[in-house]
Scaffold this active site. Structure first.
Site, short mmCIF file in Angstrom:
data_model
loop_
_atom_site.label_atom_id
_atom_site.label_comp_id
_atom_site.label_asym_id
_atom_site.label_seq_id
_atom_site.Cartn_x
_atom_site.Cartn_y
_atom_site.Cartn_z
N HIS A 43 0.80 -1.17 0.06
CA HIS A 43 0.03 0.01 -0.10
C HIS A 43 0.93 1.15 -0.04
CE1 HIS A 43 -3.93 2.03 1.60
NE2 HIS A 43 -3.22 3.02 0.93
N GLU A 70 -2.69 -1.83 -3.12
CA GLU A 70 -3.72 -1.04 -2.57
C GLU A 70 -3.44 0.47 -2.63
OE1 GLU A 70 -3.92 -2.34 1.62
OE2 GLU A 70 -4.87 -4.09 1.25
N HIS A 190 -8.02 -6.26 7.52
CA HIS A 190 -7.81 -5.40 8.73
C HIS A 190 -8.10 -6.00 10.01
CE1 HIS A 190 -6.90 -1.05 9.30
NE2 HIS A 190 -7.28 -1.22 10.41
#
EC number: 2.6.99.2
Length: 243
Positions: A43, A70, A190
């Site tokens: 990310h 991401e 997450h």
């Protein structure tokens, strides 16, 4: 069986703390694959506080499992996906200064914007996933946007899990059924860890992929990276044998 994609952002955070190349992000990614990871997730953020854009370019040359990028779909992210053509592009609604992802897309408000972005990413050959909260109202718009998958934001599940795992997973089971009816693939991520992962996957057998970074890297401090990846894989295998 649900696949494990290892998010290596925290490896880059550790490297950046000293300014050199230890640990080597590319080597760690290759080792993760060798140890059993079925994908590598990164990310890159605008301030490059962990994964740098050059890291993404370097990783794209060597990653042989699924490469998942991401990010918030600004101009730089879109150009990176165009250059790299990852297997999957996961869109998150984070502002540039966010510490970590803390909510999913409002696919109602951003439907037109996301539809154009998804179409552009798909034209590069990327499968597209949209980070989304476990609320039914966001799923029909997600389908209309044209995304291939949605990634369930699982922090609320992880927070409630120690107190009431059945209550924690209930909204995820409900929206998973909606996703299945709409033909949307399902990812999740997450705050998933060795304690809550198997139960989530048992409850949602159609879950295709989980992306795990922070907890996995923390566990690796105690168990070692190879053993930790195998421990997470075994949690997913528990799900497979149950279903």
């Amino acid at each position: 069986m649900t696949k494990l994609s290892v998010n290596i952002n925290k490896i880059a955070t550790l490297r950046n703390a000293r300014g050199a190349n230890n640990p080597d992000v590319v080597k760690v990614a290759l080792d993760c694959e060798r140890f059993g990871s079925q994908g590598i997730t990164v990310h890159p953020r605008p301030d490059e506080r962990h994964i740098r854009y050059q890291d993404v370019l370097d990783l794209a040359k060597v990653v042989t499992t699924e490469f998942n990028i991401e990010g918030y779909p600004d101009q730089r992210y879109m150009q990176l996906c165009k250059d790299v053509k990852p297997a999957q592009a996961t869109l998150v609604p984070d502002p540039p200064d966010a510490i970590t992802s803390n909510t999913g897309w409002d696919t109602i408000t951003h439907q037109i914007q996301l539809k154009d972005i998804v179409a552009e990413l798909q034209s590069y050959g990327c499968r597209v996933s949209i980070f989304i909260n476990p609320e039914a109202k966001y799923f029909e718009p997600a389908k209309l946007i044209g995304t291939d998958r949605v990634e369930l934001y699982t922090e609320p599940y992880a927070s409630l899990f120690p107190k009431d795992k059945e209550k924690a997973v209930r909204p995820y089971v409900e929206v998973a059924l909606i996703a299945k009816e709409l033909g949307l693939g399902l990812n999740a991520g997450h705050d998933l860890d060795l304690h809550n992962l198997a139960f989530l996957c048992q409850s949602i057998p159609q879950l295709e992929e989980v992306s795990i970074g922070h907890a996995l890297v923390c566990d690796a401090l105690y168990y070692g990276l190879e053993n930790t990846i195998q421990m997470y894989r075994r949690q997913l295998e528990i799900e497979s044998t149950v279903n």
